[in-house]
Design an enzyme around this catalytic site. Structure first.
Site, PDB file in Angstrom:
ATOM      1  N   LYS A  46       0.872  -1.175   0.000  1.00  0.00           N
ATOM      2  CA  LYS A  46       0.000   0.000   0.000  1.00  0.00           C
ATOM      3  C   LYS A  46       0.910   1.227   0.000  1.00  0.00           C
ATOM      4  O   LYS A  46       1.421   1.643   1.032  1.00  0.00           O
ATOM      5  CB  LYS A  46      -0.892  -0.009   1.255  1.00  0.00           C
ATOM      6  CG  LYS A  46      -2.234   0.683   1.108  1.00  0.00           C
ATOM      7  CD  LYS A  46      -2.163   2.174   0.901  1.00  0.00           C
ATOM      8  CE  LYS A  46      -1.901   2.968   2.162  1.00  0.00           C
ATOM      9  NZ  LYS A  46      -1.669   4.415   1.872  1.00  0.00           N
TER      10      LYS A  46
ATOM     11  N   GLY B 207      21.318   9.707   3.304  1.00  0.00           N
ATOM     12  CA  GLY B 207      22.054   9.039   2.227  1.00  0.00           C
ATOM     13  C   GLY B 207      22.682   7.732   2.654  1.00  0.00           C
ATOM     14  O   GLY B 207      23.748   7.350   2.169  1.00  0.00           O
TER      15      GLY B 207
ATOM     16  N   GLY C  60       2.609   5.325  13.322  1.00  0.00           N
ATOM     17  CA  GLY C  60       3.136   4.136  13.988  1.00  0.00           C
ATOM     18  C   GLY C  60       2.415   3.855  15.305  1.00  0.00           C
ATOM     19  O   GLY C  60       2.091   2.711  15.626  1.00  0.00           O
TER      20      GLY C  60
ATOM     21  N   GLU D 180       9.707  16.741  14.942  1.00  0.00           N
ATOM     22  CA  GLU D 180      10.110  16.595  13.540  1.00  0.00           C
ATOM     23  C   GLU D 180       9.146  17.410  12.666  1.00  0.00           C
ATOM     24  O   GLU D 180       7.961  17.102  12.605  1.00  0.00           O
ATOM     25  CB  GLU D 180      10.036  15.124  13.115  1.00  0.00           C
ATOM     26  CG  GLU D 180      10.424  14.913  11.653  1.00  0.00           C
ATOM     27  CD  GLU D 180      10.053  13.527  11.111  1.00  0.00           C
ATOM     28  OE1 GLU D 180       8.925  13.048  11.365  1.00  0.00           O
ATOM     29  OE2 GLU D 180      10.894  12.927  10.421  1.00  0.00           O
TER      30      GLU D 180
ATOM     31  N   GLU E  74       9.297   2.184  10.707  1.00  0.00           N
ATOM     32  CA  GLU E  74      10.352   3.140  10.327  1.00  0.00           C
ATOM     33  C   GLU E  74       9.673   4.501  10.348  1.00  0.00           C
ATOM     34  O   GLU E  74       9.018   4.896   9.390  1.00  0.00           O
ATOM     35  CB  GLU E  74      10.868   2.772   8.937  1.00  0.00           C
ATOM     36  CG  GLU E  74      12.325   3.104   8.738  1.00  0.00           C
ATOM     37  CD  GLU E  74      12.523   4.493   8.186  1.00  0.00           C
ATOM     38  OE1 GLU E  74      12.649   5.413   9.026  1.00  0.00           O
ATOM     39  OE2 GLU E  74      12.525   4.654   6.972  1.00  0.00           O
TER      40      GLU E  74
HETATM   41  C1  UN1 Z   1      13.648   7.834   4.394  1.00  0.00           C
HETATM   42  O1  UN1 Z   1      13.908   9.026   4.491  1.00  0.00           O
HETATM   43  O2  UN1 Z   1      12.530   7.384   4.648  1.00  0.00           O
HETATM   44  O3  UN1 Z   1      19.418   7.415   4.113  1.00  0.00           O
HETATM   45  C2  UN1 Z   1      14.608   6.842   3.898  1.00  0.00           C
HETATM   46  C3  UN1 Z   1      18.720   7.928   3.270  1.00  0.00           C
HETATM   47  C4  UN1 Z   1      18.018   7.029   2.263  1.00  0.00           C
HETATM   48  C5  UN1 Z   1      16.757   6.478   2.796  1.00  0.00           C
HETATM   49  C6  UN1 Z   1      15.923   7.438   3.557  1.00  0.00           C
HETATM   50  N1  UN1 Z   1      18.895   5.987   1.821  1.00  0.00           N
HETATM   51  O4  UN1 Z   1      18.518   9.100   3.242  1.00  0.00           O
END
Ligand code: UN1
EC number: 1.2.1.3
Length: 515
Positions: free
Chosen positions: A189, A465, A250, A403, A267
């Site tokens: 989804k 990143g 979450g 955030e 996450e």
């Molecule tokens: C995200 O922001 O949900 O480390 C993932 C990073 C990427 C992934 C971010 N490789 O910024």
């Protein structure tokens, strides 16, 4: 000043349709009872109407993914499962430009970041294919003679994957490629803001399935909002729910999955900081931090939101970061224009959140050193382009501890490393962190158990990143999940501990005597 006209919504719709065509998506779901739309943040307008799922159709998707799991996929040898993901990797490579095009249209990422996100998918495919021959269990010495003790990893079931708009394809692939080689089937989804990108990925995976003889129902795509996602949360056939999004999401989802004894992999939000010590290489600091804070228009979970700078270098860092942000101002706009570095915010709510955070920061005594203004409002009233902002704060006030999913970088100062670590860890989230230093003892302290409390802890690079080879995720309000590399695959499998008696006697463990 660099200016570029924004593309017209009609042109973006045509580009999206052409990219979908090239990916082999011949049918875009028609709006029926679950009417929805595809949209672009570049102009803030709808591209065209599309059909969303209903809870009933989502439920059918779960049922067929469950059937594919029990009838075929869990018993397919893992290296054979790997061939599906290998084929997907080939198709993703072939369609890298098309997918990046869709990512830019729907998520607003600049071209190079959109291509980078697709590259992240290709990398995960390669990782997962290797993994398909390495789902190792351990063998442990048994305390009993004539016995063997070992563990076996088995497929778990249907994995529900809920992804956010900001990484519309990479996060899907982290979960899906690993889940598929682990023998699970997937119901995805995506964010309702990135349905077209999802249709393209799903279409390519269906081609890979047809090419490799895997059942089509190893992957089902369900489009729509939270009522559709809710089916994945509630359905007991969804063994693992992997959800990316806000901490609020979450908190709403986790207890519902726990109630039915399902597993969750979360996450969630980050409030990532970098500590800049007196010995830091300031050239590195400025380059790393400007990308980490302003890249993706501040809309990564790993975006740098706080810079905690030693007071001896605070003034210099503030000046240099402010100067770099001055250059960025000129490079906000159409993400298809290769000169631009900052595309649009996803929408009006993100802009309102940014404006309100800046007001609150000012009320707390913060000084806006650069940025914060809206751009291109005349050209596109419904689109929200902003200049990334830097705000010097007298203290880590409530707004800094939250955030805000927008490009605001708060500057804070510290006197000694203990204070820096305390400030660093003094927020509810725990995703990504960095220290810039040439002093090994300081770096080690930050990496130690008494240092950063995040899931990602870096030295001399920014917070965003991350590479796919490591486990990705964070602690506290970030939700505790780990995805992608290292041994994250274990979350997608169930472990069986096996004791085998080949000795003919029946010695009991712990020396127990019975009968
Ligand atoms: C995200 O922001 O949900 O480390 C993932 C990073 C990427 C992934 C971010 N490789 O910024």
């Amino acid at each position: 000043m660099h200016t570029s006209a924004l593309p017209a919504t009609g042109d973006l719709a045509a580009r999206a349709r052409a990219a979908l065509d090239r990916c082999g998506v011949d049918r875009i779901p028609e709006p029926s009872d679950g009417a929805g739309a595809a949209r672009t943040p570049l102009t803030g307008q709808d591209l065209f109407p599309i059909g969303f799922d209903t809870p009933a159709s989502a439920e059918r998707a779960v049922a067929s993914a469950h059937d594919a799991f029990t009838a075929v996929w869990r018993d397919t040898p893992a290296p054979v499962r790997g061939t599906l993901v290998r084929r997907l990797g080939e198709l993703l490579r072939e369609h890298k430009e098309d997918l990046a095009e869709l990512v830019t249209v729907e998520a607003g990422k600049i071209r190079s970041e959109a291509l980078g996100e697709v590259q992240e998918m290709i990398d995960v495919c390669e990782f997962a294919v290797g993994l398909s021959r390495q789902l190792y269990g351990r063998t442990m010495p048994s305390e009993r003679p004539g016995h063997r003790l070992m563990e076996t990893w088995h497929p778990l079931g249907v994995v529900g994957v809920i992804t956010a708009f900001n990484f519309p394809v990479a996060v899907w692939s982290w979960n899906t490629c690993i889940a598929l080689v682990c023998g699970d089937t997937v119901v995805w989804k995506p964010s309702e803001l990135t349905s077209l990108t999802a249709l393209a990925c799903h279409g390519l995976l269906m081609r890979a399935a047809a090419d490799t003889g895997a059942p089509a129902d190893v992957h089902r795509l369900v489009l729509g909002g939270s009522e559709v996602g809710g089916v994945l949360v509630e359905d007991p056939r969804v063994a693992l729910l992997s959800a990316t999004g806000s901490t609020a999401m979450g908190r709403a989802v986790a207890p519902r999955v726990a109630e039915r004894m399902g597993r969750c992999l979360l996450e969630l939000g980050g409030n990532n900081a970098a500590v800049v010590t007196p010995s830091a290489d300031l050239d590195l600091v400025v380059r790393a931090c400007v990308f980490a804070a302003a890249g993706t228009a501040g809309q990564r979970c790993t975006t740098l939101r706080r810079l905690i700078v030693h007071e001896d270098v605070a003034e210099r860092v503030a000046e240099r970061v402010t100067a770099a942000y001055g250059q960025l101002r000129e490079r906000v706009g159409d993400p298809f224009d290769e000169d631009n570095l900052v595309g649009p915010l996803i929408g009006e709510r993100a802009f309102a959140a940014m404006a309100s955070a800046l007001d609150r920061a000012r009320a707390d005594g913060g000084e806006v050193l650069a940025g914060g203004a809206r751009r291109l409002a005349e050209e596109a009233k419904e689109a929200y382009y902003v200049e990334p902002a830097v705000v010097r704060m007298p203290a880590q006030t409530e707004v800094v501890r939250e955030e805000t999913f927008a490009p605001i970088l708060y500057l804070l100062t510290y006197r000694d490393l203990d204070e820096a670590v305390e400030l660093h860890n003094g927020v509810p989230q725990g995703l990504s962190s960095s220290i810039f230093t040439r002093d090994q003892a300081e770096a080690e302290r930050f990496l130690s158990s008494a240092g950063s409390d995040c899931g990602i802890v870096n030295v001399n690079i920014g917070t965003s990143g991350a590479e796919i080879g490591g486990a990705f995720g964070g602690e506290k309000d970030t939700g505790g999940g780990r995805e992608s590399g290292s041994d994250s695959w274990k979350a997608y499998m169930r472990r069986a501990t096996n004791t085998v008696n080949y000795g003919g006697e029946l010695p009991l463990a712990q020396g127990v005597r019975f009968l």
